[in-house]
Every structure is written in structure tokens, then in C-alpha cells.
Design a protein around this motif. Structure first.
Motif, mmCIF file in Angstrom:
data_model
loop_
_atom_site.group_PDB
_atom_site.id
_atom_site.type_symbol
_atom_site.label_atom_id
_atom_site.label_comp_id
_atom_site.label_asym_id
_atom_site.label_seq_id
_atom_site.Cartn_x
_atom_site.Cartn_y
_atom_site.Cartn_z
ATOM 1 N N GLY A 5 22.605 -26.692 -5.031
ATOM 2 C CA GLY A 5 21.303 -26.652 -4.382
ATOM 3 C C GLY A 5 20.333 -25.877 -5.243
ATOM 4 O O GLY A 5 20.692 -24.841 -5.816
ATOM 5 N N GLU A 6 19.101 -26.386 -5.380
ATOM 6 C CA GLU A 6 18.079 -25.701 -6.148
ATOM 7 C C GLU A 6 17.105 -24.986 -5.210
ATOM 8 O O GLU A 6 16.866 -25.435 -4.078
ATOM 9 C CB GLU A 6 17.259 -26.688 -7.011
ATOM 10 C CG GLU A 6 18.075 -27.511 -7.986
ATOM 11 C CD GLU A 6 18.516 -28.827 -7.384
ATOM 12 O OE1 GLU A 6 18.844 -29.752 -8.153
ATOM 13 O OE2 GLU A 6 18.530 -28.948 -6.148
ATOM 14 N N SER A 7 16.527 -23.901 -5.678
ATOM 15 C CA SER A 7 15.513 -23.178 -4.921
ATOM 16 C C SER A 7 14.612 -22.437 -5.889
ATOM 17 O O SER A 7 14.910 -22.338 -7.085
ATOM 18 C CB SER A 7 16.163 -22.200 -3.933
ATOM 19 O OG SER A 7 16.938 -21.240 -4.633
ATOM 20 N N GLY A 8 13.494 -21.917 -5.359
ATOM 21 C CA GLY A 8 12.594 -21.108 -6.171
ATOM 22 C C GLY A 8 11.317 -21.798 -6.596
ATOM 23 O O GLY A 8 10.468 -21.183 -7.248
ATOM 24 N N GLY A 9 11.172 -23.067 -6.269
ATOM 25 C CA GLY A 9 9.946 -23.766 -6.640
ATOM 26 C C GLY A 9 8.766 -23.295 -5.811
ATOM 27 O O GLY A 9 8.899 -22.519 -4.870
ATOM 28 N N GLY A 10 7.582 -23.760 -6.183
ATOM 29 C CA GLY A 10 6.377 -23.399 -5.457
ATOM 30 C C GLY A 10 5.135 -23.775 -6.213
ATOM 31 O O GLY A 10 5.202 -24.456 -7.247
ATOM 32 N N LEU A 11 4.001 -23.320 -5.700
ATOM 33 C CA LEU A 11 2.691 -23.553 -6.321
ATOM 34 C C LEU A 11 2.295 -22.302 -7.096
ATOM 35 O O LEU A 11 2.234 -21.211 -6.517
ATOM 36 C CB LEU A 11 1.648 -23.878 -5.252
ATOM 37 C CG LEU A 11 0.203 -24.016 -5.735
ATOM 38 C CD1 LEU A 11 0.082 -25.179 -6.708
ATOM 39 C CD2 LEU A 11 -0.737 -24.203 -4.554
ATOM 40 N N VAL A 12 2.030 -22.474 -8.372
ATOM 41 C CA VAL A 12 1.716 -21.349 -9.246
ATOM 42 C C VAL A 12 0.504 -21.704 -10.101
ATOM 43 O O VAL A 12 0.327 -22.870 -10.468
ATOM 44 C CB VAL A 12 2.925 -21.015 -10.151
ATOM 45 C CG1 VAL A 12 2.616 -19.856 -11.082
ATOM 46 C CG2 VAL A 12 4.146 -20.684 -9.303
ATOM 47 N N GLN A 13 -0.291 -20.702 -10.420
ATOM 48 C CA GLN A 13 -1.437 -20.930 -11.305
ATOM 49 C C GLN A 13 -0.970 -21.056 -12.758
ATOM 50 O O GLN A 13 0.078 -20.497 -13.130
ATOM 51 C CB GLN A 13 -2.430 -19.778 -11.187
ATOM 52 C CG GLN A 13 -3.147 -19.727 -9.853
ATOM 53 C CD GLN A 13 -4.242 -18.672 -9.841
ATOM 54 O OE1 GLN A 13 -4.251 -17.741 -10.649
ATOM 55 N NE2 GLN A 13 -5.190 -18.825 -8.931
ATOM 56 N N PRO A 14 -1.711 -21.760 -13.579
ATOM 57 C CA PRO A 14 -1.363 -21.832 -15.011
ATOM 58 C C PRO A 14 -1.226 -20.438 -15.600
ATOM 59 O O PRO A 14 -2.001 -19.529 -15.291
ATOM 60 C CB PRO A 14 -2.555 -22.581 -15.608
ATOM 61 C CG PRO A 14 -3.070 -23.420 -14.495
ATOM 62 C CD PRO A 14 -2.888 -22.587 -13.256
ATOM 63 N N GLY A 15 -0.212 -20.275 -16.438
ATOM 64 C CA GLY A 15 0.066 -18.968 -17.019
ATOM 65 C C GLY A 15 1.016 -18.128 -16.200
ATOM 66 O O GLY A 15 1.473 -17.071 -16.662
ATOM 67 N N GLY A 16 1.326 -18.575 -14.990
ATOM 68 C CA GLY A 16 2.213 -17.822 -14.116
ATOM 69 C C GLY A 16 3.680 -18.026 -14.440
ATOM 70 O O GLY A 16 4.039 -18.667 -15.441
ATOM 71 N N SER A 17 4.532 -17.502 -13.565
ATOM 72 C CA SER A 17 5.977 -17.524 -13.784
ATOM 73 C C SER A 17 6.702 -17.989 -12.535
ATOM 74 O O SER A 17 6.196 -17.841 -11.415
ATOM 75 C CB SER A 17 6.480 -16.113 -14.130
ATOM 76 O OG SER A 17 5.805 -15.578 -15.232
ATOM 77 N N LEU A 18 7.880 -18.532 -12.729
ATOM 78 C CA LEU A 18 8.777 -18.882 -11.635
ATOM 79 C C LEU A 18 10.206 -18.688 -12.111
ATOM 80 O O LEU A 18 10.498 -18.841 -13.305
ATOM 81 C CB LEU A 18 8.596 -20.342 -11.214
ATOM 82 C CG LEU A 18 7.474 -20.698 -10.231
ATOM 83 C CD1 LEU A 18 7.436 -22.208 -10.044
ATOM 84 C CD2 LEU A 18 7.657 -19.989 -8.902
ATOM 85 N N ARG A 19 11.087 -18.391 -11.190
ATOM 86 C CA ARG A 19 12.515 -18.399 -11.474
ATOM 87 C C ARG A 19 13.198 -19.348 -10.500
ATOM 88 O O ARG A 19 13.199 -19.113 -9.295
ATOM 89 C CB ARG A 19 13.134 -17.003 -11.358
ATOM 90 C CG ARG A 19 14.585 -16.983 -11.829
ATOM 91 C CD ARG A 19 15.189 -15.609 -11.853
ATOM 92 N NE ARG A 19 15.583 -15.153 -10.538
ATOM 93 C CZ ARG A 19 16.436 -14.149 -10.317
ATOM 94 N NH1 ARG A 19 16.955 -13.498 -11.351
ATOM 95 N NH2 ARG A 19 16.726 -13.777 -9.095
ATOM 96 N N LEU A 20 13.742 -20.410 -11.050
ATOM 97 C CA LEU A 20 14.477 -21.379 -10.247
ATOM 98 C C LEU A 20 15.951 -20.993 -10.219
ATOM 99 O O LEU A 20 16.481 -20.475 -11.206
ATOM 100 C CB LEU A 20 14.320 -22.785 -10.815
ATOM 101 C CG LEU A 20 12.898 -23.300 -10.998
ATOM 102 C CD1 LEU A 20 12.939 -24.758 -11.468
ATOM 103 C CD2 LEU A 20 12.073 -23.142 -9.740
ATOM 104 N N SER A 21 16.587 -21.265 -9.102
ATOM 105 C CA SER A 21 18.017 -21.001 -8.962
ATOM 106 C C SER A 21 18.756 -22.312 -8.718
ATOM 107 O O SER A 21 18.273 -23.175 -7.976
ATOM 108 C CB SER A 21 18.276 -20.052 -7.793
ATOM 109 O OG SER A 21 17.649 -18.814 -7.979
ATOM 110 N N CYS A 22 19.921 -22.421 -9.333
ATOM 111 C CA CYS A 22 20.848 -23.519 -9.083
ATOM 112 C C CYS A 22 22.124 -22.865 -8.574
ATOM 113 O O CYS A 22 22.789 -22.147 -9.325
ATOM 114 C CB CYS A 22 21.095 -24.298 -10.367
ATOM 115 S SG CYS A 22 22.363 -25.572 -10.238
ATOM 116 N N THR A 23 22.460 -23.103 -7.312
ATOM 117 C CA THR A 23 23.568 -22.398 -6.686
ATOM 118 C C THR A 23 24.624 -23.364 -6.200
ATOM 119 O O THR A 23 24.306 -24.380 -5.564
ATOM 120 C CB THR A 23 23.063 -21.556 -5.503
ATOM 121 O OG1 THR A 23 22.056 -20.646 -5.966
ATOM 122 C CG2 THR A 23 24.198 -20.757 -4.882
ATOM 123 N N ALA A 24 25.869 -23.024 -6.484
ATOM 124 C CA ALA A 24 27.002 -23.826 -6.009
ATOM 125 C C ALA A 24 27.378 -23.365 -4.609
ATOM 126 O O ALA A 24 27.708 -22.194 -4.400
ATOM 127 C CB ALA A 24 28.176 -23.672 -6.953
#
Length: 129
Positions: A5-24
Motif C-alpha cells: 500500500g502506498e501513502s504520503g501523496g498530496g497537493l504541494v507547491q512547486p519546490g516543495g517536498s513529499l515523502r511517499l511510503s510503500c508498506t507491506a
């Protein structure tokens, strides 16, 4: 076979950061290579990055090299994809999947989504001001 399962997505402004997770949700990821792929609206699914079993090696496609970083969680069930700085071209649904033996070496390396199984449902990443 693991379920992801993936999580951590969202709406971010250009130049921003995100950390996505892939969890078993069952089993662990330490014996699998984990690949990240993305699919933008109207586009084919494309490679982003992959990490070999036990996080021994990692590969990044040129479009994300230097901006995206893969890491393995200490729980052996999670692989993270950290992304910064983000651009509007990074807008897509991001998926993770497993491969039982891929090495994912740095440099020139070709692999296909068809070599991966146990796909997650995806997480939406939108980059917009």
C-alpha cells in the motif's frame, strides 16, 4: 507474496517536498526489490526508481536523479521515496511494486513494470501553485 500500500501523496507547491511510503501489509520487503512507478493523466506508466533487496543498490531515472531518494525503513516493511524539489512535471499517481531478484544498479539500467508484481493502489501527487 506481499501486499503493498502506498501513502504520503498530496497537493504541494512547486519546490516543495513529499515523502511517499510503500508498506507491506503482510510479509516483509527485505527479500524483494521495490520499484516506484508513476502515471500522469493520459500518459503511460513510467519508471521512477528501484531499490534492490536489503537496500543494497538503488537506481533512479534521469528525470528524478538528484531530487528523489529511496530509503528502507528499519521495520523491513516500508520503503520511502523522498522527493524534493518537486515540479509540476512530477504530478502523477505513484505506485510501488515488488520484484524477487532485481539488482537495480546505478547508471544505465533498463527495467519494465511488467517485471514487477504485487502492485499497490497508488497515491496521488499533485504539484501546483
Amino acid at each position: 507474496q506481499v501486499q503493498l500500500g502506498e501513502s504520503g501523496g498530496g497537493l504541494v507547491q512547486p519546490g516543495g517536498s513529499l515523502r511517499l511510503s510503500c508498506t507491506a501489509s503482510s510479509g516483509t520487503l527485505e527479500d524483494y526489490a521495490v520499484g516506484w512507478f508513476r502515471q500522469a493523466p493520459g500518459q503511460a506508466r513510467e519508471r521512477v526508481s528501484c531499490m534492490s533487496a536489503s537496500a543494497a543498490t538503488t537506481h533512479y531515472v534521469d528525470a528524478v536523479k538528484g531530487r528523489f531518494t529511496l530509503s528502507s525503513g528499519s521495520d523491513t516493511k516500508t520503503v520511502y521515496l523522498e522527493k524534493t524539489p518537486l515540479t509540476p512535471d512530477d504530478t502523477a499517481v505513484y505506485f510501488c511494486a515488488t520484484n524477487p531478484g532485481m539488482m537495480c544498479p546505478a547508471g544505465t539500467f533498463q527495467y519494465s513494470s511488467t517485471q514487477f508484481g504485487s502492485w499497490g493502489q497508488g497515491t496521488q501527487v499533485s504539484i501546483s501553485s
